[in-house]
Design a protein around this motif. Structure first.
Motif: not given
Ligand SMILES: [Zn+2]
Length: 419
Positions: A283, A287, A365, A367
């Motif tokens: 990742h 987020d 959300h 990112h």
């Molecule tokens: Zn993310």
């Protein structure tokens, strides 16, 4: 008696006239100095480092591969009995086990003393002396530095490095120039033919004429008609920064986060189980969970280099920041802000879109990714060094300094124009 007085009178008149003449000379020369604008105008002949040549009975030895201080001292012709002594005396101030290939030892002998010096680095020397057979003394002396100021100005015809070089600015100083203005000018893409620059810099030389330091003192860059100014200023705490004429720091910081978020729902990690796809993968961002429709802001000035749907990222925007090194990416947007398109310039804090859950997302959300030279780094780890302006208590001192620097650049520019 009267006659005597008259005689003396004649003499004293003569004496008085001589004194008066000298006095007039002195006063006019003092006034001449005081009346002159004593701003240091850059002039090469006045400020070339005066290079002292060591004369007399001096022997030099250069440290070679495999040398010890003892071997070099012996080569200088010092008796074996003295060599151990010298190393011992030096020990409290400098460990002579620590010598470097290429550095010099020198021995200087006069009638009543022997002096041995070791060049520690560009700025420091170890000096060992014995006078009239007295025990050796060791001390570290900072080498005297000769400061030379110079200014270079030019016009961009092709590329920055080429044109700066042609104007007489060497690459090391051009790199400094790029770093100073990196937050405001993208030297790769924003440069235009006809842009101009002035760079006032300082060089420090040691007493053998070697350059040991160089720094830009002030600079002006006119990019597409916009004048950017940089003044180097040392605050009372001893920190050097470059400021514009108003005392604003040229180094800018990014916004801490691009959204007002409720929580961080996922952090940066090398590998993570993907909540939708199920398999494990890295990742490369953070987020920020936020209500759908929450405005997303660009964390810094820059240019939109990507705007559009990008697979699992959904609606996606990438911004390349002014320094050309950093870029940020914003994903899963519900929609983009008005007027944002590929190629648009955005300001720090400008709204570029709104939080959504387009692409692969389990809930609304943002990112967010931060990339440095194309590589994703942890946005929460990016150092947000505060780029503070000149302290309020020092603004008067700064303004004076800025005025002086600008004045020097103007005067020098005129001198250059006259050839
Ligand atoms: Zn993310």
């Amino acid at each position: 008696m009267i006659l005597l007085l008259k005689r003396w009178g004649k003499h004293s008149l003569l004496l008085f006239m001589i004194i008066f003449f000298i006095f007039v000379l002195l006063v006019t020369s003092i006034q001449g100095n005081a009346g002159r604008d004593d701003t240091p105008v850059v002039h090469k002949e006045w400020i070339l480092p005066s290079i002292k040549h060591v004369q007399g009975n001096t022997v030099t030895e250069v440290v070679k591969n495999g040398d010890t201080a003892g071997l070099v001292l012996a080569r200088l012709g010092l008796p074996t009995s003295e060599v151990g002594n010298i190393i011992q005396v030096a020990a409290p101030v400098y460990n002579l086990k620590n010598i470097h290939i290429g550095h010099k030892f020198q021995k200087n002998i006069s009638n009543d003393y022997i002096k041995v010096t070791y060049q520690i680095d560009a700025k420091e020397r170890l000096v060992l002396t014995t006078e009239s057979g007295q025990p050796w003394q060791a001390e570290i002396l900072s080498r005297p530095l000769f400061i030379r100021t110079d200014m270079v100005e030019g016009v961009i015809q092709g590329s920055l490095f080429y044109d700066a070089g042609k104007a007489g600015l060497e690459d090391a100083l051009t790199i400094q120039l790029v770093d100073i203005f990196a937050w405001d000018i993208d030297f790769v893409r924003d440069l235009r033919k006809g842009d101009t620059f002035k760079v006032l810099y300082e060089e420090a030389f040691d007493d053998e004429g070697r350059r040991v330091d160089y720094t830009i003192l002030s600079a002006e860059f006119v990019n597409r008609g916009h004048v950017y100014t940089a003044i180097r200023y040392k605050d009372k705490k001893g920190n050097f920064e470059y400021y514009d004429q108003e005392g604003r720091n040229l180094r800018k910081t990014y916004l801490k986060s691009p959204v007002r978020y409720s929580r961080i729902s996922s952090r940066f990690s090398a590998s993570r189980k993907h909540p939708v796809l199920g398999y494990t993968r890295a990742h490369r961002g953070v987020d920020y969970a936020a209500k759908s429709g929450t405005p997303i802001r660009s964390i810094g000035d820059g240019k939109v280099v990507y705007k559009g749907w990008k697979g699992g990222y959904g609606r996606f925007i990438e911004i390349r920041h002014t320094n050309g090194i950093h870029s940020t990416a914003y994903a899963h947007m519900r929609r983009y802000a008005k007027g944002i398109r590929k190629g648009s310039y955005v300001k720090q804090g400008q709204i570029i879109g709104y939080v959504g859950m387009t692409g692969l997302a389990t809930g609304p959300h943002l990112h967010f990714e931060f990339r440095s030279r194309g590589r994703a780094v942890n946005p929460l780890r990016v150092k947000h060094k505060a780029a503070k302006p000149v302290p309020k208590t020092e603004i008067t001192a700064f303004r004076l300094k800025a005025k002086e620097m600008m004045h020097i650049m103007t005067v020098q520019s005129q001198l250059n124009a006259w050839g």
